[in-house]
Motif scaffolding. Structure first.
Motif, PDB file in Angstrom:
ATOM      1  N   ALA A  45       0.854  -1.192   0.000  1.00 52.76           N
ATOM      2  CA  ALA A  45       0.000   0.000   0.000  1.00 52.76           C
ATOM      3  C   ALA A  45       0.886   1.236   0.000  1.00 52.76           C
ATOM      4  CB  ALA A  45      -0.904   0.002   1.235  1.00 52.76           C
TER       5      ALA A  45
ATOM      6  N   CYS B   1       0.585   5.894   0.222  1.00 52.31           N
ATOM      7  CA  CYS B   1      -0.260   7.050   0.468  1.00 52.31           C
ATOM      8  C   CYS B   1       0.354   8.265  -0.197  1.00 52.31           C
ATOM      9  CB  CYS B   1      -0.371   7.282   1.978  1.00 52.31           C
ATOM     10  SG  CYS B   1      -1.630   8.502   2.416  1.00 52.31           S
TER      11      CYS B   1
ATOM     12  N   LYS C 243      -3.682   4.065  -1.590  1.00 52.80           N
ATOM     13  CA  LYS C 243      -3.898   3.009  -2.589  1.00 52.80           C
ATOM     14  C   LYS C 243      -3.475   1.693  -1.959  1.00 52.80           C
ATOM     15  CE  LYS C 243      -3.492   5.560  -6.951  1.00 52.80           C
ATOM     16  NZ  LYS C 243      -3.510   6.915  -6.396  1.00 52.80           N
TER      17      LYS C 243
ATOM     18  N   ILE D  78      -3.003  -2.333  -2.525  1.00 52.64           N
ATOM     19  CA  ILE D  78      -2.797  -3.258  -3.640  1.00 52.64           C
ATOM     20  C   ILE D  78      -2.957  -4.696  -3.160  1.00 52.64           C
ATOM     21  CG2 ILE D  78      -1.136  -4.078  -5.365  1.00 52.64           C
ATOM     22  CD1 ILE D  78       0.002  -1.237  -5.453  1.00 52.64           C
TER      23      ILE D  78
ATOM     24  N   PHE E 173      -5.745  -2.612  -7.445  1.00 50.77           N
ATOM     25  CA  PHE E 173      -5.627  -1.708  -6.302  1.00 50.77           C
ATOM     26  C   PHE E 173      -6.956  -0.996  -6.064  1.00 50.77           C
ATOM     27  CE2 PHE E 173      -4.395   1.180  -9.789  1.00 50.77           C
ATOM     28  CZ  PHE E 173      -5.017   2.368  -9.450  1.00 50.77           C
ATOM     29  N   TYR E 174      -7.114  -0.515  -4.830  1.00 41.34           N
ATOM     30  CA  TYR E 174      -8.340   0.132  -4.383  1.00 41.34           C
ATOM     31  C   TYR E 174      -7.954   1.466  -3.756  1.00 41.34           C
ATOM     32  CZ  TYR E 174      -9.848  -4.689  -4.870  1.00 41.34           C
ATOM     33  OH  TYR E 174     -10.096  -5.937  -5.368  1.00 41.34           O
ATOM     34  N   HIS E 175      -8.702   2.508  -4.082  1.00 40.24           N
ATOM     35  CA  HIS E 175      -8.370   3.848  -3.609  1.00 40.24           C
ATOM     36  C   HIS E 175      -9.299   4.254  -2.472  1.00 40.24           C
ATOM     37  CE1 HIS E 175      -6.980   8.026  -3.944  1.00 40.24           C
ATOM     38  NE2 HIS E 175      -8.223   8.313  -3.605  1.00 40.24           N
TER      39      HIS E 175
ATOM     40  N   HIS F  29      -9.228  -1.257  -9.543  1.00 37.91           N
ATOM     41  CA  HIS F  29      -8.377  -0.737 -10.616  1.00 37.91           C
ATOM     42  C   HIS F  29      -7.252  -1.725 -10.889  1.00 37.91           C
ATOM     43  CE1 HIS F  29     -10.165   3.326 -10.304  1.00 37.91           C
ATOM     44  NE2 HIS F  29     -10.183   3.083  -9.006  1.00 37.91           N
TER      45      HIS F  29
ATOM     46  N   LEU G 245      -1.683   2.062 -12.956  1.00 35.49           N
ATOM     47  CA  LEU G 245      -0.526   2.628 -12.264  1.00 35.49           C
ATOM     48  C   LEU G 245       0.654   2.794 -13.212  1.00 35.49           C
ATOM     49  CD1 LEU G 245      -0.123   1.077  -8.695  1.00 35.49           C
ATOM     50  CD2 LEU G 245      -0.816   3.393  -9.312  1.00 35.49           C
TER      51      LEU G 245
END
Length: 439
Positions: free
Chosen positions: A394, A396, A402, A404, A409-411, A428, A434
C-alpha cells in the motif's frame, strides 16, 4: 531441444516413480527430488493452467503443481487427492475453473486426463467423478491440449473453449451445443487460461494473448511466459525490462511514493520508478540502486526524504537522491528502530496532512500506528481491517491511500475510510492504471 529432452525425461521419471506408488510407500523422497528439478525459471512448457476460486493461478507440470507466480513445485495429488487414483501417469491435459453465476458448477475446477474429466469443488472431488469427457461435455474429444472458460460478453454465450491441435471447440455451457472454430493466427495451445478478463494461450514457454471469439492475436507476440507470469531473477536476453515490469502479472512486494510524488515499486529482484509529472518509467535491479538490500523486500515507506525499507526483521534506510545513499549503521532490527515485530505486509506514511509523522503498518488483516517522532517508537492503535484478509502492499499520496491486492488496487480518501469501509470501492488494475501497460 536439450531442455525439452530433459523435461520429457523428467516426466517419464515422475511417471515411473508414480507407477511404483502402490508397491512402495517411501517414494515421497523421489518426488521431492524431482520437484526440486522442476524449475519454472528455466523455461518449461506447462501441461495445464487454471485459476482457482481465489484468483490464484495453478500451473501443472507432470504430476506436480506450481501455485501462484513463485515458489516450488508440489505434488498435484496433495491438493487434488484423487487425480492419481485412475491415471498413474500423473499428468493433466487441460484444466479450467467454471465461473458462471447461477450455474450448478459455478466455481468448480475441471481437470482433463486422457478420456476422463474430474470435477472438484473446494478441492474435493465431486461425487460420481471421474466421468468420461463425452458424458459431461458431449461433442468434445478426448486427449485435449487446453481448455479455458469464456463468460458472456467475452464470448457470445457462457462457454468453454477447448483446444486439440488445430481444432478449436466453443462449448455452450447452457445448451451444450458445440461450435467448431478456426483460429488461424494463433499457435497450437499447450495450455490456456483467463486472467483479469484477458485470454492467454501458452505454447512451450511462450504465450500469446488472443481474442476468445476469433482467435486473433494483436500486438507483439509471442512473449516469454517467465517475464510476465513468474517471478524469476534472470530473464531472457532480449527481455525489455521496463515493458516486463510494467506489465507483469506477478504481484508487487512493496510500493511507495516520496514527497516529490515519485513512485517506487518493488517486485522480486527488480524495481520500477515513475517520476511525478512524467509518464516515463525506469526499471532496474534492486541490486543496482539499493545494493545492501540485494532483492525481495517486504515493505517500503517514505518519510522525511528517506526510504525506509523492511526485509525480514531488518530495516534499511536510504536518503532519497541520485544516487540513493544508504545510512551508516543500517540495517538495524525493525523491532528496535520502529517498535514493531512480526512479518510486515505493507507500510506507508501519509505525509500530506495531520498525521504526517505517523507510519502505518499492515500485518495480515490488522493495521498498527507508529509515531516516527516518538522515542522510543512503539506500535499502538491496533485495529482490524474489514475488507481484506491480506494485502500485498500500500502507499499514500496527496490523493489518499492506494491498497494493492494481487493485480488490483483500491483507492481510499484517507486511512480512516480504508480501515472503516465495509464495501469495496472500484477495482483498478495495477499494470494498466498505475504503470500504463497496454496489454
Amino acid at each position: 531441444m536439450k531442455l525439452l529432452a530433459h523435461i520429457l525425461g523428467l516426466c517419464l521419471a515422475l511417471a515411473l516413480t508414480d507407477a511404483d506408488h502402490h508397491e512402495h510407500h517411501d517414494h515421497h523422497d523421489h518426488h521431492a527430488h524431482h520437484a526440486a528439478d522442476l524449475d519454472r525459471c528455466e523455461g518449461m512448457e506447462m501441461d495445464a493452467v487454471a485459476v482457482n476460486e481465489e484468483g490464484i493461478p495453478y500451473f501443472f507440470k507432470c504430476d506436480h503443481l506450481f501455485k501462484g507466480f513463485h515458489g516450488k513445485a508440489e505434488l498435484s495429488n496433495e491438493t487434488f487427492a484423487e487425480l492419481d487414483d485412475h491415471h498413474h501417469l500423473g499428468h493433466v491435459d487441460a484444466a479450467f475453473r467454471m465461473h458462471y453465476e447461477g450455474q450448478a458448477d459455478h466455481d468448480h475446477m475441471f481437470f482433463f486426463l486422457d478420456n476422463k474429466v474430474f470435477s472438484y469443488y473446494q478441492h474435493k472431488l465431486e461425487e460420481g467423478y471421474p466421468k468420461d469427457i463425452s458424458e459431461v461435455f458431449p461433442g468434445i474429444p478426448d486427449h485435449l491440449e487446453a481448455a479455458v472458460e469464456c463468460p458472456k460478453p467475452e464470448c457470445d454465450e457462457d462457454s468453454v473453449i477447448f483446444f486439440k491441435g488445430h481444432e478449436i471447440f466453443h462449448y455452450n455451457v447452457r445448451t451444450k451445443a458445440v461450435e467448431e472454430k478456426e483460429f488461424k493466427s494463433m499457435p497450437n495451445c499447450t495450455s490456456a487460461f483467463r486472467f483479469m478478463e484477458h485470454y492467454y494461450c501458452f505454447h512451450g514457454h511462450m504465450f500469446s494473448k488472443f481474442d476468445p471469439k476469433t482467435g486473433d492475436v494483436h500486438g507483439k507476440y509471442p512473449k516469454e511466459a517467465r517475464d510476465y507470469f513468474m517471478r524469476c531473477s534472470k530473464f531472457s536476453d532480449n527481455s525489455d525490462h521496463v515493458e516486463r515490469e510494467r506489465c507483469s502479472r506477478v504481484h508487487l512486494d512493496a510500493i511507495t511514493s516520496d514527497n516529490a510524488g515519485n513512485i517506487y515499486a518493488f517486485r522480486g529482484h527488480h524495481f520500477l520508478r515513475k517520476d511525478e509529472g512524467n509518464d516515463t518509467l525506469k526499471a532496474d535491479t534492486i541490486e543496482s540502486a539499493f545494493k545492501e538490500l540485494h532483492s525481495e523486500v517486504d515493505a517500503v515507506f517514505s518519510y522525511d526524504d528517506h526510504l525506509y525499507m523492511i526485509k525480514d526483521e531488518q530495516l534499511y534506510v536510504y536518503k532519497v537522491g541520485e544516487p540513493h545513499t544508504h545510512l551508516d549503521g543500517y540495517p538495524k532490527p525493525v523491532k528496535t528502530e520502529l517498535g514493531i515485530e512480526g512479518h510486515i505486509d505493507a507500510a506507508f506514511v501519509c505525509e500530506h496532512g495531520d498525521g504526517a509523522h505517523i507510519a502505518h503498518f499492515i500485518k495480515g488483516n490488522h493495521i498498527y500506528d507508529v509515531d516516527m517522532k516518538a522515542s522510543p517508537r512503539v506500535q499502538k492503535n491496533e485495529r482490524p481491517i474489514s475488507l481484506f484478509k491480506k494485502v500485498d502492499t500500500a502507499m499514500c499520496g496527496p490523493g489518499g491511500v492506494k491498497v494493492i491486492v494481487g493485480n488490483h488496487f483500491y483507492h481510499f480518501d484517507n486511512v480512516m475510510l480504508f480501515v472503516a469501509s465495509r464495501a469495496l470501492p472500484e477495482q483498478h488494475r495495477v499494470s494498466l492504471e498505475l504503470f500504463g501497460c497496454d496489454h
